[in-house]
Motif scaffolding. Structure first.
Motif, PDB file in Angstrom:
ATOM      1  N   VAL A  42      43.931  49.814  65.995  1.00 19.18           N
ATOM      2  CA  VAL A  42      43.033  48.931  65.252  1.00 19.18           C
ATOM      3  C   VAL A  42      42.048  49.818  64.493  1.00 19.18           C
ATOM      4  CG1 VAL A  42      41.202  47.199  65.491  1.00 19.18           C
ATOM      5  CG2 VAL A  42      43.275  47.031  66.877  1.00 19.18           C
ATOM      6  N   VAL A  43      41.746  49.439  63.259  1.00 22.33           N
ATOM      7  CA  VAL A  43      40.775  50.193  62.458  1.00 22.33           C
ATOM      8  C   VAL A  43      39.502  49.372  62.299  1.00 22.33           C
ATOM      9  CG1 VAL A  43      42.540  51.533  61.230  1.00 22.33           C
ATOM     10  CG2 VAL A  43      41.760  49.355  60.275  1.00 22.33           C
ATOM     11  N   HIS A  44      38.425  50.044  61.947  1.00 20.48           N
ATOM     12  CA  HIS A  44      37.117  49.396  61.822  1.00 20.48           C
ATOM     13  C   HIS A  44      37.164  48.156  60.934  1.00 20.48           C
ATOM     14  CE1 HIS A  44      34.384  52.973  63.115  1.00 20.48           C
ATOM     15  NE2 HIS A  44      35.451  52.882  63.863  1.00 20.48           N
ATOM     16  N   GLN A  45      37.892  48.237  59.829  1.00 23.32           N
ATOM     17  CA  GLN A  45      37.937  47.121  58.886  1.00 23.32           C
ATOM     18  C   GLN A  45      38.536  45.863  59.511  1.00 23.32           C
ATOM     19  OE1 GLN A  45      39.026  50.215  58.368  1.00 23.32           O
ATOM     20  NE2 GLN A  45      37.834  50.999  56.652  1.00 23.32           N
ATOM     21  N   HIS A  46      39.475  46.019  60.434  1.00 26.17           N
ATOM     22  CA  HIS A  46      40.068  44.857  61.107  1.00 26.17           C
ATOM     23  C   HIS A  46      39.018  44.115  61.923  1.00 26.17           C
ATOM     24  CE1 HIS A  46      44.343  46.777  61.017  1.00 26.17           C
ATOM     25  NE2 HIS A  46      43.997  46.259  59.850  1.00 26.17           N
ATOM     26  N   LEU A  47      38.149  44.864  62.578  1.00 28.71           N
ATOM     27  CA  LEU A  47      37.109  44.247  63.404  1.00 28.71           C
ATOM     28  C   LEU A  47      36.160  43.401  62.561  1.00 28.71           C
ATOM     29  CD1 LEU A  47      36.211  47.250  65.744  1.00 28.71           C
ATOM     30  CD2 LEU A  47      37.729  45.321  66.249  1.00 28.71           C
ATOM     31  N   ASP A  48      35.825  43.904  61.380  1.00 22.83           N
ATOM     32  CA  ASP A  48      34.890  43.195  60.507  1.00 22.83           C
ATOM     33  C   ASP A  48      35.430  41.841  60.049  1.00 22.83           C
ATOM     34  OD1 ASP A  48      32.982  45.250  60.594  1.00 22.83           O
ATOM     35  OD2 ASP A  48      33.966  46.316  58.947  1.00 22.83           O
ATOM     36  N   LEU A  49      36.733  41.662  60.093  1.00 18.00           N
ATOM     37  CA  LEU A  49      37.347  40.422  59.620  1.00 18.00           C
ATOM     38  C   LEU A  49      37.282  39.290  60.645  1.00 18.00           C
ATOM     39  CD1 LEU A  49      40.523  41.972  57.963  1.00 18.00           C
ATOM     40  CD2 LEU A  49      38.432  41.190  56.816  1.00 18.00           C
ATOM     41  N   MET A  50      37.027  39.617  61.899  1.00 19.66           N
ATOM     42  CA  MET A  50      37.060  38.605  62.962  1.00 19.66           C
ATOM     43  C   MET A  50      35.899  37.609  62.903  1.00 19.66           C
ATOM     44  SD  MET A  50      39.587  38.553  65.133  1.00 19.66           S
ATOM     45  CE  MET A  50      38.890  37.728  66.542  1.00 19.66           C
ATOM     46  N   ALA A  51      34.688  38.082  62.675  1.00 18.94           N
ATOM     47  CA  ALA A  51      33.502  37.223  62.772  1.00 18.94           C
ATOM     48  C   ALA A  51      33.573  35.971  61.901  1.00 18.94           C
ATOM     49  CB  ALA A  51      32.235  38.012  62.483  1.00 18.94           C
ATOM     50  N   PRO A  52      33.932  36.077  60.620  1.00 15.39           N
ATOM     51  CA  PRO A  52      33.973  34.846  59.811  1.00 15.39           C
ATOM     52  C   PRO A  52      34.980  33.820  60.347  1.00 15.39           C
ATOM     53  CG  PRO A  52      34.121  36.788  58.392  1.00 15.39           C
ATOM     54  CD  PRO A  52      34.198  37.260  59.813  1.00 15.39           C
ATOM     55  N   HIS A  53      36.095  34.307  60.867  1.00 10.11           N
ATOM     56  CA  HIS A  53      37.102  33.376  61.401  1.00 10.11           C
ATOM     57  C   HIS A  53      36.645  32.760  62.716  1.00 10.11           C
ATOM     58  CE1 HIS A  53      39.967  34.130  58.264  1.00 10.11           C
ATOM     59  NE2 HIS A  53      39.642  35.401  58.342  1.00 10.11           N
ATOM     60  N   PHE A  54      35.962  33.541  63.509  1.00 12.94           N
ATOM     61  CA  PHE A  54      35.421  32.999  64.750  1.00 12.94           C
ATOM     62  C   PHE A  54      34.356  31.952  64.443  1.00 12.94           C
ATOM     63  CE2 PHE A  54      32.748  32.821  68.491  1.00 12.94           C
ATOM     64  CZ  PHE A  54      33.686  32.735  69.502  1.00 12.94           C
ATOM     65  N   ASN A  55      33.464  32.266  63.510  1.00 14.98           N
ATOM     66  CA  ASN A  55      32.425  31.297  63.132  1.00 14.98           C
ATOM     67  C   ASN A  55      33.047  30.008  62.603  1.00 14.98           C
ATOM     68  OD1 ASN A  55      29.993  32.378  63.916  1.00 14.98           O
ATOM     69  ND2 ASN A  55      29.574  33.366  61.968  1.00 14.98           N
ATOM     70  N   TYR A  56      34.098  30.134  61.811  1.00 16.00           N
ATOM     71  CA  TYR A  56      34.765  28.941  61.277  1.00 16.00           C
ATOM     72  C   TYR A  56      35.363  28.116  62.419  1.00 16.00           C
ATOM     73  CZ  TYR A  56      37.706  25.925  58.484  1.00 16.00           C
ATOM     74  OH  TYR A  56      38.303  24.811  57.922  1.00 16.00           O
ATOM     75  N   ALA A  57      35.949  28.792  63.400  1.00 19.19           N
ATOM     76  CA  ALA A  57      36.537  28.081  64.543  1.00 19.19           C
ATOM     77  C   ALA A  57      35.456  27.371  65.355  1.00 19.19           C
ATOM     78  CB  ALA A  57      37.322  29.055  65.422  1.00 19.19           C
ATOM     79  N   ILE A  58      34.318  28.036  65.542  1.00 16.50           N
ATOM     80  CA  ILE A  58      33.208  27.410  66.274  1.00 16.50           C
ATOM     81  C   ILE A  58      32.681  26.209  65.494  1.00 16.50           C
ATOM     82  CG2 ILE A  58      30.853  27.717  67.131  1.00 16.50           C
ATOM     83  CD1 ILE A  58      31.513  30.642  67.582  1.00 16.50           C
ATOM     84  N   LYS A  59      32.486  26.391  64.209  1.00 21.07           N
ATOM     85  CA  LYS A  59      31.994  25.303  63.350  1.00 21.07           C
ATOM     86  C   LYS A  59      32.925  24.098  63.452  1.00 21.07           C
ATOM     87  CE  LYS A  59      30.798  24.323  58.555  1.00 21.07           C
ATOM     88  NZ  LYS A  59      30.661  24.893  57.206  1.00 21.07           N
ATOM     89  N   HIS A  60      34.213  24.368  63.402  1.00 21.02           N
ATOM     90  CA  HIS A  60      35.225  23.308  63.500  1.00 21.02           C
ATOM     91  C   HIS A  60      35.126  22.593  64.849  1.00 21.02           C
ATOM     92  CE1 HIS A  60      39.069  21.398  62.605  1.00 21.02           C
ATOM     93  NE2 HIS A  60      39.437  21.680  63.834  1.00 21.02           N
ATOM     94  N   ASN A  61      34.817  23.352  65.891  1.00 19.90           N
ATOM     95  CA  ASN A  61      34.729  22.788  67.236  1.00 19.90           C
ATOM     96  C   ASN A  61      33.430  22.024  67.461  1.00 19.90           C
ATOM     97  OD1 ASN A  61      34.010  23.226  70.347  1.00 19.90           O
ATOM     98  ND2 ASN A  61      36.235  23.182  70.102  1.00 19.90           N
TER      99      ASN A  61
END
Length: 154
Positions: free
Chosen positions: A107-126
């Motif tokens: 895993v590279v640093h850039q992959h980690l940076d991509l997780m937060a927006p998707h997690f926030n979207y999933a939480i928002k949806h929930n």
């Protein structure tokens, strides 16, 4: 130049913990939703997961492997939340996780940076109507903190 980790205020911690009470009942679903969103917007990352290559979104949604991985991720979030009062433990946990992801999974640093927006979207949806800009900002800061330590462990 070494960056300092983000610092969560007591109010942000409270917002996160209160929302987590509602999210926690559906953590597998939130985790799966997070990864499916990530894979749809960044298909190259899906190929980094040997188990998910070639799977379509519907297959991913029903994948026991994805469900297990999503639960591990969400359990890590849970562990961080309940270590708010001992950030050294959060740092230790996330650095160790970063080390494993960097060495074993490439895993590279850039992959980690991509997780937060998707997690926030999933939480928002929930959370639906309970979502607010303040809550989004607090969760975003938590993920930046977790990612900061993961990167330093890589």
């Amino acid at each position: 130049k070494k960056e300092n980790p983000p610092v969560l205020s007591e109010e942000e911690k409270t917002l996160i913990l209160n929302s987590w009470k509602f999210i926690k009942d559906d953590i597998a679903k939130v985790g799966i939703f997070t990864f499916i969103g990530l894979f749809e917007s960044h298909p190259d990352i899906k190929h980094a997961f040997v188990s998910f290559r070639g799977l379509q979104p519907k297959e991913l949604n029903n994948s026991s492997v994805l469900r297990a991985h999503a639960l591990r991720v969400m359990t890590t979030v849970d562990k961080c939340l309940f270590r708010f009062d001992n950030l050294e433990k959060v740092e230790e946990l996330m650095k160790s996780l970063g080390c494993r992801h960097g060495q074993s999974y490439q895993v590279v640093h850039q992959h980690l940076d991509l997780m937060a927006p998707h997690f926030n979207y999933a939480i928002k949806h929930n959370l639906k109507d309970q979502w607010s800009p303040e809550l989004e900002s607090a969760w975003d800061k938590l993920f930046k903190l977790m990612i900061h330590y993961m990167k330093s462990g890589m």
